[in-house]
Design a protein around this motif. Structure first.
Motif, short mmCIF file in Angstrom:
data_model
loop_
_atom_site.label_atom_id
_atom_site.label_comp_id
_atom_site.label_asym_id
_atom_site.label_seq_id
_atom_site.Cartn_x
_atom_site.Cartn_y
_atom_site.Cartn_z
N GLY A 248 0.80 -1.22 0.00
CA GLY A 248 0.00 0.00 0.00
C GLY A 248 0.83 1.27 0.00
N ARG A 251 -0.31 3.77 5.30
CA ARG A 251 -0.95 2.87 6.25
C ARG A 251 -1.21 3.58 7.56
NH1 ARG A 251 3.40 1.39 4.37
NH2 ARG A 251 2.41 -0.31 3.26
N CYS A 255 -8.91 2.24 10.48
CA CYS A 255 -9.61 3.24 9.66
C CYS A 255 -10.10 4.42 10.50
CB CYS A 255 -10.78 2.59 8.94
SG CYS A 255 -10.31 1.55 7.54
N CYS A 258 -7.17 6.88 11.13
CA CYS A 258 -6.20 7.05 10.05
C CYS A 258 -6.21 8.47 9.47
CB CYS A 258 -6.47 6.04 8.94
SG CYS A 258 -5.19 6.05 7.66
N HIS A 260 -5.16 9.16 6.61
CA HIS A 260 -5.28 9.06 5.16
C HIS A 260 -6.70 8.72 4.69
CE1 HIS A 260 -0.91 9.09 5.18
NE2 HIS A 260 -0.91 8.04 6.00
N LYS A 261 -7.66 8.72 5.62
CA LYS A 261 -9.01 8.25 5.28
C LYS A 261 -9.64 9.01 4.12
CE LYS A 261 -10.49 8.97 9.47
NZ LYS A 261 -11.39 9.06 10.68
N CYS A 264 -8.04 7.36 0.93
CA CYS A 264 -7.91 5.91 0.83
C CYS A 264 -9.20 5.29 0.29
CB CYS A 264 -7.59 5.30 2.19
SG CYS A 264 -7.39 3.49 2.15
N TYR A 266 -9.95 2.31 0.32
CA TYR A 266 -10.35 1.18 1.15
C TYR A 266 -10.82 1.62 2.54
CZ TYR A 266 -8.49 -2.01 -2.33
OH TYR A 266 -8.29 -2.73 -3.48
N TYR A 267 -11.01 2.89 2.73
CA TYR A 267 -11.49 3.38 4.02
C TYR A 267 -12.86 2.79 4.31
CZ TYR A 267 -13.64 6.51 7.44
OH TYR A 267 -14.31 7.01 8.53
N CYS A 294 -6.08 -1.61 9.20
CA CYS A 294 -5.66 -1.09 7.90
C CYS A 294 -5.33 -2.25 6.95
CB CYS A 294 -4.43 -0.21 8.08
SG CYS A 294 -3.77 0.45 6.54
#
Length: 465
Positions: A248, A251, A255, A258, A260-261, A264, A266-267, A294
């Motif tokens: 990834g 990371r 979630c 995070c 980076h939500k 991302c 994949y959140y 994650c």
């Protein structure tokens, strides 16, 4: 229930697992009362399919006498969710001693199944375990030995066999609609919603799940063993981790926290589910298990792309693949026979020129309410020297294609009902499905084909036992 009905249930529980007529003694469990059940492992699968559903559907047949889990908070929530009034135990051994169950249902982390199965068998209990039966050959052998020594029986919850659609495929193969089967192509696709969920959870760690070769694919391998009606003999496989885990771009711990939500794809927002929050998030303090982990965390060490060739004792050869980040969810299978070809598929969007809500698809399949979509799914049959035909099969989406309900009805409601296609799965079925995945892992590690007969005391037969 009348005593005669109870005796029939008990007798056939043994027959289902052993594949032979082995009547239980008159003083066997539950002859004059309800079946006393203990559940160990109170996560989502245990508390719903093997918990709340049994409570609602079979109140006159069984009663829960104990719940056991290493996480007391999750267990307390599961008790309320299931609607039972029974003792709860963190100590499984104490639960066995005090609750004295007739039947133990095991739905713990895969790598621990053997511990609870073996202890339950040694304590005179019959056992039902969620798939996979276990995660490696050594544990598999321990279970085989324990069942043999105990005089009790182990059943494995292979529910896919029971869906009307895959049952129709089995019927066509059994009646040799396209002659003798010589080869099979089987491709399973997990979409970026459902597939990713395995990498959020404990399943992403080899030491807990045995990889998706075992946790997920054992479902598929059991279908193959049942359809082909033979034991696997040799496996050669490839696999890699190329999408999730360390691959990834960033990371986080989970979630919820995070940074980076926002970017991302994949959140996953666990806070939108009150059930998941109460079952998991509110009980992290007890065992540290994080449900919304994650998908890119470094500890992930299972494969996310998998392909295997399986040779069966009856000379059928299977090409199998599992994809964990497909844009759509579904599966396709094709059987090549001496007189033609059968093709079957589920939820392949372009085959119906339809758009399916990929995020909601798995939730609909897991629905245990008894209410769900009724589907008409096609099976393609082409004779070698003749026209093709399309057979429409009435099926369901909820409860794993209707398999969940039919499996449990057979076990608890209609144990004496005929089983001409041998839907019921016992210990040998559970072992053979797991051993294909174990052999695949070993093949990847050694870059060599692996003989199934080299893994345990079980020897493959040209026809399933």
């Amino acid at each position: 229930m009348k005593n005669s009905s109870r005796r029939n249930f008990l007798k056939n529980l043994s027959i289902l697992a052993a594949g032979m007529n082995m009547p239980l003694p008159e003083d066997a469990f539950g002859v004059n009362k309800k079946l006393k059940v203990m559940l160990v492992g109170t996560g989502v699968r245990g508390s719903s399919f093997w918990g709340q559903r049994l409570v609602k559907q079979y109140p006159d047949i069984l009663e829960f006498v104990a719940l056991s889990d290493i996480n007391p908070g999750r267990m307390a929530y599961a008790k309320t969710y299931m609607g039972v009034d029974c003792p709860t135990f963190v100590d499984f051994d104490k639960a066995l001693r005090e609750a004295r169950p007739d039947l133990v249902i095991v739905t713990t982390v895969d790598a621990t199944h053997h511990e609870f199965i073996i202890k339950a068998l040694k304590n005179g209990c019959d056992v039902i375990t969620e798939k996979p039966m276990t995660t490696d050959a050594e544990k598999c052998q321990l279970i085989l030995d324990a069942e043999k020594a105990s005089g009790k029986k182990l059943l494995v919850g292979f529910n896919y066999r029971w869906s009307p659609y895959v049952t129709k495929v089995k019927e066509l193969l059994a009646e040799k609609a396209v002659g003798e089967i010589t080869s099979v192509d089987f491709n399973w696709y997990l979409n970026v919603h459902h597939g990713a969920s395995y990498f959020r959870r404990w399943h992403g760690q080899m030491e807990k799940s045995g990889s998706l070769w075992v946790h997920k694919a054992s479902h598929h391998f059991d279908l193959l063993n049942w359809w082909v009606d033979s034991d696997p003999e040799e496996v050669f496989a490839y696999g890699a981790l190329e999408h999730y885990g360390k691959n990834g771009p960033f990371r986080g711990k989970n979630c919820r926290s995070c940074e980076h939500k926002a970017k991302c794809e994949y959140y996953w927002d666990i806070t939108k589910s009150a059930h998941d929050m109460k079952m998991y998030a509110e009980n992290e303090k007890y065992d540290g298990y994080v449900r919304d982990g994650c998908v890119f965390r470094n500890e992930i060490n299972i494969y996310d792309k998998m392909s295997a060739q399986i040779k069966y004792a009856n000379k059928v050869v299977v090409n199998y693949s599992l994809t964990t980040y497909s844009p759509y969810e579904g599966w396709r299978v094709a059987f090549n026979g001496t007189k033609g070809r059968i093709e079957a598929w589920v939820d392949i969007p372009f085959m119906k020129n339809s758009q399916l809500d990929q995020e909601a698809l798995h939730a609909a399949e897991m629905n245990q309410s008894g209410k769900g979509d009724v589907l008409n799914e096609p099976i393609f049959i082409q004779k070698s020297f003749g026209d093709y035909k399309i057979l429409q099969v009435t099926s369901e989406r909820a409860g794993h294609g209707g398999g969940d309900r039919r499996l449990q009805d057979k076990l608890f409601k209609n144990p004496a009902a005929p089983d001409p296609l041998k839907h019921a799965a016992g210990i040998r079925d559970g072992a053979m499905a797991v051993l294909i995945g174990v052999a695949a892992r070993k093949s990847i590690a050694t870059n060599q084909p692996v003989k199934i007969g080299s893994l345990t005391s079980l020897k493959p037969g040209a026809q399933r036992q």
